[in-house]
Design a protein around this motif. Structure first.
Motif, PDB file in Angstrom:
ATOM      1  N   UNK A  22      38.724  43.032  20.291  1.00 42.48           N
ATOM      2  CA  UNK A  22      39.801  43.824  20.403  1.00 42.48           C
ATOM      3  C   UNK A  22      38.461  44.954  21.814  1.00 42.48           C
ATOM      4  N   UNK A  23      37.662  43.869  22.065  1.00 44.67           N
ATOM      5  CA  UNK A  23      36.952  44.582  23.594  1.00 44.67           C
ATOM      6  C   UNK A  23      36.928  44.192  24.719  1.00 44.67           C
ATOM      7  N   UNK A  24      37.351  42.254  23.792  1.00 41.16           N
ATOM      8  CA  UNK A  24      37.224  41.787  25.386  1.00 41.16           C
ATOM      9  C   UNK A  24      38.715  41.128  25.532  1.00 41.16           C
ATOM     10  N   UNK A  25      39.776  41.632  24.898  1.00 39.82           N
ATOM     11  CA  UNK A  25      41.169  41.734  25.359  1.00 39.82           C
ATOM     12  C   UNK A  25      41.121  43.281  26.309  1.00 39.82           C
ATOM     13  N   UNK A  26      40.361  43.900  25.758  1.00 38.65           N
ATOM     14  CA  UNK A  26      40.235  45.185  27.158  1.00 38.65           C
ATOM     15  C   UNK A  26      39.502  44.875  28.040  1.00 38.65           C
ATOM     16  N   UNK A  27      38.544  43.770  27.814  1.00 36.19           N
ATOM     17  CA  UNK A  27      38.278  43.938  29.632  1.00 36.19           C
ATOM     18  C   UNK A  27      39.702  42.351  29.878  1.00 36.19           C
ATOM     19  N   UNK A  28      39.917  41.596  29.449  1.00 33.04           N
ATOM     20  CA  UNK A  28      41.139  40.911  30.320  1.00 33.04           C
ATOM     21  C   UNK A  28      42.055  41.638  30.897  1.00 33.04           C
ATOM     22  N   UNK A  29      42.522  42.616  30.066  1.00 33.49           N
ATOM     23  CA  UNK A  29      43.239  43.922  30.257  1.00 33.49           C
ATOM     24  C   UNK A  29      42.759  44.317  32.266  1.00 33.49           C
ATOM     25  N   UNK A  30      41.616  44.425  32.027  1.00 33.25           N
ATOM     26  CA  UNK A  30      41.369  45.291  33.343  1.00 33.25           C
ATOM     27  C   UNK A  30      41.077  44.165  34.484  1.00 33.25           C
ATOM     28  N   UNK A  31      40.044  43.126  34.161  1.00 34.47           N
ATOM     29  CA  UNK A  31      40.332  42.586  35.398  1.00 34.47           C
ATOM     30  C   UNK A  31      41.716  41.715  35.631  1.00 34.47           C
ATOM     31  N   UNK A  32      42.869  41.895  34.672  1.00 32.36           N
ATOM     32  CA  UNK A  32      43.618  41.232  35.369  1.00 32.36           C
ATOM     33  C   UNK A  32      44.595  42.524  36.566  1.00 32.36           C
ATOM     34  N   UNK A  33      43.582  43.759  35.962  1.00 32.55           N
ATOM     35  CA  UNK A  33      44.709  44.023  37.121  1.00 32.55           C
ATOM     36  C   UNK A  33      43.213  44.413  38.007  1.00 32.55           C
ATOM     37  N   UNK A  34      42.268  44.326  38.553  1.00 25.21           N
ATOM     38  CA  UNK A  34      41.770  44.094  39.737  1.00 25.21           C
ATOM     39  C   UNK A  34      42.684  43.063  40.516  1.00 25.21           C
ATOM     40  N   UNK A  35      42.335  41.430  39.999  1.00 21.73           N
ATOM     41  CA  UNK A  35      43.531  40.816  40.306  1.00 21.73           C
ATOM     42  C   UNK A  35      44.311  41.061  40.933  1.00 21.73           C
ATOM     43  N   UNK A  36      45.355  41.636  40.036  1.00 24.63           N
ATOM     44  CA  UNK A  36      46.720  41.870  40.430  1.00 24.63           C
ATOM     45  C   UNK A  36      46.946  42.413  41.398  1.00 24.63           C
ATOM     46  N   UNK A  37      46.074  43.782  41.739  1.00 26.62           N
ATOM     47  CA  UNK A  37      45.976  44.810  42.456  1.00 26.62           C
ATOM     48  C   UNK A  37      45.914  43.812  44.098  1.00 26.62           C
ATOM     49  N   UNK A  38      44.638  42.763  44.047  1.00 24.76           N
ATOM     50  CA  UNK A  38      44.340  42.718  45.246  1.00 24.76           C
ATOM     51  C   UNK A  38      45.593  41.777  45.850  1.00 24.76           C
ATOM     52  N   UNK A  39      46.340  40.997  44.417  1.00 23.40           N
ATOM     53  CA  UNK A  39      47.600  40.398  45.281  1.00 23.40           C
ATOM     54  C   UNK A  39      48.654  40.625  46.549  1.00 23.40           C
ATOM     55  N   UNK A  40      48.315  42.084  45.465  1.00 22.73           N
ATOM     56  CA  UNK A  40      49.675  43.167  45.648  1.00 22.73           C
ATOM     57  C   UNK A  40      49.613  43.652  47.446  1.00 22.73           C
ATOM     58  N   UNK A  41      47.827  44.868  47.246  1.00 21.52           N
ATOM     59  CA  UNK A  41      47.372  45.020  48.114  1.00 21.52           C
ATOM     60  C   UNK A  41      46.990  44.384  49.583  1.00 21.52           C
ATOM     61  N   UNK A  42      46.404  43.041  49.137  1.00 17.48           N
ATOM     62  CA  UNK A  42      45.867  42.128  50.707  1.00 17.48           C
ATOM     63  C   UNK A  42      44.381  42.643  50.839  1.00 17.48           C
ATOM     64  N   UNK A  43      43.395  42.933  49.752  1.00 16.89           N
ATOM     65  CA  UNK A  43      42.009  43.761  50.213  1.00 16.89           C
ATOM     66  C   UNK A  43      41.697  41.979  50.136  1.00 16.89           C
ATOM     67  N   UNK A  44      39.889  42.407  50.828  1.00 14.33           N
ATOM     68  CA  UNK A  44      39.088  41.595  50.588  1.00 14.33           C
ATOM     69  C   UNK A  44      39.036  41.031  49.347  1.00 14.33           C
ATOM     70  N   UNK A  45      39.044  39.617  49.143  1.00  8.38           N
ATOM     71  CA  UNK A  45      38.357  38.869  48.036  1.00  8.38           C
ATOM     72  C   UNK A  45      37.367  39.681  47.193  1.00  8.38           C
ATOM     73  N   UNK A  46      36.521  39.034  48.478  1.00  3.68           N
ATOM     74  CA  UNK A  46      35.120  39.706  47.599  1.00  3.68           C
ATOM     75  C   UNK A  46      35.404  40.918  46.784  1.00  3.68           C
TER      76      UNK A  46
END
Length: 402
Positions: A22-46
Motif C-alpha cells: 500500500x505504501x509503495x502504491x501510494x508513492x507511485x500515485x503521487x509520483x505519477x501525479x507529479x509527472x502528469x502535471x508536468x506534461x499538462x502544464x509543461x514546466x521545467x523537467x528538472x
C-alpha cells in the motif's frame, strides 16, 4: 501452542507485506501525479525531478529503509522510461546518501512507535484485568457482607417482619410478604406465581417490572421448570445444561414441593454484585417459611369457606365485598388487573353457569322472581379475558348484563 504462534506470525507477516504494498502504491500515485502535471502544464523537467526526489526522501523518512529502496527503484525505472529525464551522477549519489540516512532514521522512529503502541496495548490489557479484578473483589465483598448479615440477625429480622403481617386474608398476606422480601433482599424484581393444576402458573403478586405473562405453562420457562424439579434454579445453571431460545428469569425458588407445591418466587433480573448462590438459598429458606405459614392460612381459609361459602359455589356478600377490597388494593399497589361482572339469568341455569367460572373467581348470587343476579370477581383478568368469558357464557344461555 506452537501452531497458534506460527499462525499468528504468518498473519502478522501478511499484514506487514500488505502495508508495504500500500505504501509503495501510494508513492507511485503521487509520483505519477507529479509527472502528469508536468506534461499538462509543461514546466521545467528538472523541477518535476526535484519534486520526485523530495517524495523519495519523504517516503524514506515516513516508512523506513525498505520503502526507500522500493521508491528509489521506481524513480530510477521511471527515469529510464522517460528518456528526457537525466539524473546526474552527483545527484544520484546525493539522493542515495540522504535517502539512506532518512530511511535509517525513519526505521528507528517506526520501531519506537511500534514498541510504544505494543506497550500501550499491554498497559490497556493490564488495566482491564485490574478493573475486572476490582469488580470481582467488590462482588465477593458484597456477597460476604450479605452472608454475614443473613447468617447473623438478618433472617431473624425478616421473619419477625413477616410474622407481623395481617393474615386475615390469604391473598393480602402474599401481596405484602412479596413486598417485604423484595425490600429486605434489595431485589428490584420479585414476582409470586401460584401453582395450579396441569403444570400451570398464575401471577399473584410482585414488585418491579415484569416480562413474563400473568398466566403461563411451566414449560414456558426452563429456569422455572428446573426449579420445580430441584427446589430452586438459576439462569447460569440452566445455561450449562440447556439451550435458551426465549426470555428467562435470573432465578426461581419454589414454595413447597412435590404434591404440596404451592407456588414459585421468580426474580427476572438482578445485578451481578448482588447475585450469588447464597442469596438464592436464603430466598429459598424464606419461601419455605412462607409455605409453612401459607398452610396455616389455608386452614383458616377452609374455616372461612365453611362460614361464608354456599353449597352452590357462591359466597355471601360480606366475603365478596372484602375480596373486592383486597383485589382493588393489589391493583393500585402492583397494577395486578381484575375484572368484575354482573349477570342476570333464569334460576334454572344457575348451577351450569357457576361451573363455567374458575376456582379462583369469587361469586355472589341473589335470587329474585325466578331470576338470579350474579356478581363475579375475576382475579388476574383483563378486559379481553372478561369478554372471552362472556362470549363462552353467551353460547350456552341467554343472560343480561347489569
Amino acid at each position: 501452542m506452537r501452531t497458534l504462534r506460527s499462525e499468528g506470525k504468518k498473519v502478522r507477516e501478511l499484514r506487514d507485506w500488505q502495508k508495504m504494498i500500500f505504501q509503495v502504491l501510494e508513492f507511485l500515485i503521487f509520483l505519477s501525479f507529479v509527472w502528469l502535471t508536468q506534461k499538462i502544464f509543461h514546466f521545467d523537467v528538472k523541477i518535476a525531478m526535484y519534486i520526485s526526489i523530495a517524495l523519495v526522501f519523504l517516503w524514506s523518512a515516513r516508512y523506513g529503509l525498505l520503502i526507500f529502496i522500493s521508491c528509489l527503484l521506481i524513480f530510477e525505472v521511471s527515469a529510464l522510461i522517460a528518456k528526457e529525464i537525466f539524473i546526474e551522477g552527483e545527484l544520484r549519489i546525493f539522493t542515495i546518501a540522504v535517502g539512506v540516512t532518512l530511511g535509517i532514521i525513519g526505521e528507528t522512529f517506526n520501531r519506537q512507535i511500534k514498541d510504544l503502541k505494543n506497550e500501550i496495548k499491554k498497559i490497556e490489557l493490564e488495566k482491564n484485568e485490574l478493573i475486572q479484578g476490582i469488580d470481582r473483589m467488590k462482588a465477593i465483598i458484597t456477597q460476604l457482607q450479605s452472608r454475614i448479615y443473613f447468617e447473623g440477625e438478618g433472617l431473624i429480622v425478616l421473619l419477625e417482619r413477616l410474622k407481623e403481617l395481617e393474615i386475615l386474608d390469604f391473598d393480602e398476606m402474599l401481596t405484602r410478604a412479596v413486598e417485604v422480601v423484595a425490600q429486605f433482599f434489595e431485589l428490584d424484581s420479585l414476582n409470586l406465581y401460584r401453582y395450579e393444576e396441569k403444570q400451570f402458573l398464575r401471577f399473584v403478586a410482585g414488585v418491579g417490572s415484569k416480562k413474563l405473562p400473568n398466566a403461563l405453562e411451566v414449560s414456558r420457562s426452563k429456569v422455572i421448570e428446573d426449579a420445580l424439579e430441584n427446589g430452586y434454579s438459576t439462569l447460569p445453571r440452566v445455561l450449562f445444561k440447556k439451550e435458551i431460545t426465549s426470555f428467562e428469569p435470573f432465578f426461581a425458588v419454589t414454595i413447597g414441593e412435590g404434591d404440596n407445591l404451592f407456588g414459585v418466587l421468580v426474580v427476572e433480573d438482578v445485578s451481578f454484585d448482588k447475585f450469588s448462590e447464597v442469596l438464592v438459598r436464603y430466598v429459598k429458606a424464606v419461601a419455605d417459611w412462607m409455605y409453612a405459614n401459607a398452610k396455616i392460612i389455608l386452614e383458616q381459609d377452609k374455616i372461612m369457606q365453611l362460614k361464608h361459602k354456599k353449597d352452590d359455589g357462591t359466597w355471601d356478600e360480606v366475603y365478596y365485598l372484602k375480596k373486592r377490597e383486597v383485589l382493588e388494593k393489589r391493583k393500585r399497589r402492583f397494577n395486578i388487573p381484575y375484572e368484575e361482572i354482573c349477570l342476570k339469568y333464569k334460576a334454572e341455569v344457575h348451577d351450569e353457569i357457576v361451573r363455567k367460572f374458575r376456582k379462583s373467581d369469587v361469586l355472589f348470587a341473589e335470587r329474585e322472581n325466578g331470576f338470579v343476579v350474579l356478581k363475579a370477581l375475576l382475579p388476574v383478568c383483563d378486559q379481553k379475558g372478561k369478554e372471552r368469558l362472556l362470549e363462552r357464557l353467551a353460547r350456552i344461555h341467554d343472560f343480561e348484563t347489569c
